[in-house]
Motif scaffolding. Structure first.
Motif: not given
Length: 682
Positions: A83-102, A176-183
């Protein structure tokens, strides 16, 4: 053969060892330098890994990082379930979530462009296929699962060698937030971060350091070779000095033996003139001379000499100067001047006095007069064809031999004069006895004449004793001079040499082998110094002058027990003797005791010696006794004088000179006892 005595062998051996040591040191230092370069690269890789791991942990603990969307940074499709991978600031600037590996992948790409150090986060089950491990990383990840804590290896590539380093990543709660799905569960090995460090910059520093090491070792090698060469020269110089010292000691011993033999043979000879030839031939051989001449005075008033014996020229040539007048040739001039004459480089000299020897190729010639109490008895001279001059020691030996020959001849002449006077006296008595009718006056005159002749006999006997005393004093003087030469010259030179060798051992760091040889040389030199000191002590006992007779005898007994190679016990009861005997008597007692101990050591096979020195009111008594095998004294006394042995003859002569009472008892198997008395100074 002394290994140090082979010139160059020691130097070459040390040079080879030194070269091997320097080469080994250079190889070891180069190896250490390369290891240091690899360790630096390893440290660089570990620092980079730790830095990457720190970035990753920081990002993981914050649940990732929001960054602006750019062409290079697009939303991560593998986080679409977040959830909330992508956000937009009140000024309209697009932000995206970078996980540690990225985030780490972008950091690694930036670091590779700037620093050349490549990083890669990977796993055997990556979310992003592009993060899949290469072959080396796959082996490392499998090794982590087997328990390996880290992997470090140098690998070759088209761009040169690289150092690859990798450590495992463990699953944490934030992961585990990103890798729990991998077991994955918390604590599992999820993958690893690898670092690729180029080794070329480090190897360049290694090559520079290798060149510096090679230059430094080369300089040290040259300095070591120089030290080896200098040390070899010092060793060769030391060997030369040691050989000179040994040669000087050998010559000194030969000289002492020669003088002792000369004195003893002349003392025991019935006719000294007859033994001069054999003695002079030995002296001539010792001095490396080629000729000698002995002239005797025929008539001192007429100034006439007669050739007694010679060697080195044909007999027909010697007959030409069988009679020689004073003032002619070197021998006639020496007799006339009552002084020695030495001629050098005769073949290049115009001296008319050399006419006797110059035609026979003599180069150096020394003539000594045979003098006793101002009376000329003849001359004794030696000549050499090989050398143009004589050394001071050679001239001193000639002088000593000449003095001994003169004293022996004077003693013999005195004995002959005494015998002739006695024979004349007996003849006169017989003649006067036949004439019984002579007057009482004539008889009284004859008695007075007999008394006068007896007085002359007594005076001749006293003179004979005086001459014997002079001979013994000359021996003691020569012993003292030789003792001082051994102690002051040779002994001090050997001591200085020992100090120099010890200084080399202290001041120079030598290898084990040359140090061992030098230490052996120092020990051998100490042994030589001890022998020189004992020889000097035997020739002229300093303790006799310094401590007196009693302490000198104790010192003699202690040294005899210490240095004897046989088991020996000495029991000595010695009264204090001080200022009660003449100095000459002290010397006689010491020498007789010394001679007795020498005979015990050589012949008696004794295990015990008993000595007693008793001071009585009017005399001093001395007794020396051993428990050895003894000998037949009567058989010894029945022998001719020359076969009695020098020890017994010397003892009797010394004691007769002092007017001492002397007795010796000995039987085979019952030991030997010597007893004598000497009057005190009252």
């Amino acid at each position: 053969m002394d290994p140090l005595n082979s010139k160059g062998r020691l130097a070459w051996g040390l040079s080879a060892i030194w070269t091997l040591l320097v080469a080994a040191s250079l190889l070891w230092n180069c190896h250490q330098a390369r290891q240091t370069a690899l360790e630096l690269a390893s440290t660089e890789a570990q620092l980079s890994h730790n830095k990457d791991l720190g970035y990753r942990l920081w990002a993981a603990r914050h649940g990732g990082v929001y960054v602006p969307v750019t062409p290079e940074t697009q939303p991560n499709p593998y986080l679409s379930h977040v959830p909330e991978r992508d956000l937009q600031t009140p000024s309209g600037r697009r932000l995206t979530l970078l996980n540690p590996a990225y985030m780490m992948r972008q950091v690694h790409e930036l670091a590779a462009k700037i620093y050349g150090i490549k990083g890669h986060i990977t796993s055997l089950k990556p979310l992003r296929p592009e993060n899949a491990p290469d072959a080396w990383e796959t082996q490392a990840l499998k090794a982590f699962e087997a328990g390996a804590p880290e992997i470090l290896k140098v690998v070759d590539s088209p761009n040169g060698p690289h150092l690859r380093y990798m450590r495992p990543l463990f699953t944490e709660k934030d992961c585990l937030k990103c890798h729990a799905a991998q077991g994955y569960k918390e604590g599992d090995i999820r993958g690893g971060i690898s670092v690729d460090v180029p080794l070329q910059p480090f190897l360049l520093g290694f090559r520079t350091q290798t060149f510096t090491l090679a230059a430094g070792h080369g300089l040290i090698w040259l300095m070591g070779l120089a030290g080896i060469v200098l040390g070899n020269r010092r060793i060769q110089r030391y060997l030369g000095e040691r050989q000179q010292a040994e040669e000087a000691l050998r010559l000194s011993n030969q000289r002492l033996d020669l003088l002792a033999e000369t004195a003893s043979r002349l003392l025991a000879a019935e006719s000294p003139q007859q033994v001069v030839d054999s003695l002079c031939r030995k002296v001539m051989k010792y001095l490396d001379c080629d000729a000698f001449f002995n002239f005797l005075v025929v008539d001192d008033q007429e100034g006439l000499l007669r050739l007694n014996t010679f060697a080195g020229i044909p007999e027909e040539e010697a007959q030409k100067f069988e009679l020689l007048r004073y003032g002619r040739t070197l021998c006639g001039c020496a007799a006339q001047a009552r002084a020695p004459i030495v001629a050098e480089d005769i073949q290049n000299s115009d001296d008319p006095r050399t006419a006797l020897v110059k035609p026979h190729g003599i180069q150096a010639y020394a003539c000594h007069p045979l003098m006793v109490e101002g009376r000329i008895l003849g001359t004794l001279s030696f000549g050499s064809r090989k050398k143009t001059s004589f050394s001071a020691d050679e001239l001193a030996l000639m002088k000593s031999v000449s003095d001994q020959v003169a004293i022996a001849m004077a003693r013999k002449l005195a004995e002959e004069a005494l015998k002739k006077a006695y024979d004349d006296l007996e003849l006169r008595i017989i003649e006067r006895t036949a004439d019984l009718q002579t007057t009482v006056r004539q008889l009284q005159w004859e008695i007075a004449e007999r008394l006068r002749m007896e007085e002359a006999l007594r005076q001749s006997e006293e003179r004979l004793r005086f001459l014997a005393s002079q001979l013994l004093n000359a021996q003691e003087t020569e012993r003292g001079r030789l003792s001082r030469e051994l102690h002051d010259d040779l002994g001090q030179s050997l001591l200085v040499l020992r100090m120099q060798l010890n200084a080399i051992l202290r001041r120079h760091s030598l290898d084990q082998e040359p140090r061992r040889h030098l230490e052996e040389a120092v020990n051998y030199l100490l042994d030589i110094i001890g022998k020189v000191r004992r020889l000097s002590q035997d020739l002229s006992p300093a303790a006799l002058e310094r401590l007196g007779l009693t302490e000198a005898l104790r010192d003699l007994f202690e040294n005899f027990q210490r240095y004897s190679d046989k088991e020996m016990t000495i029991k000595a009861e010695l009264d204090e003797v001080k200022d009660i005997l003449p100095e000459e008597a002290n010397i006689v007692i010491y020498r007789i005791t010394q001679e007795f101990l020498a005979n015990v050591h050589k012949h008696s096979e004794a295990t015990q010696v008993t000595a007693a020195l008793k001071v009585l009111p009017e005399k001093v008594t001395i007794s020396l006794e051993d428990n050895g095998k003894g000998f037949d004294l009567e058989e010894i006394k029945s022998r001719p004088q020359e076969r009695r042995g020098l020890g017994l003859t010397s003892m009797e002569e010394r004691l007769r000179m002092l007017g001492s009472k002397f007795s010796m008892t000995s039987r085979p198997g019952q030991g030997t006892r010597l007893y004598f008395e000497i009057n005190r100074i009252l």
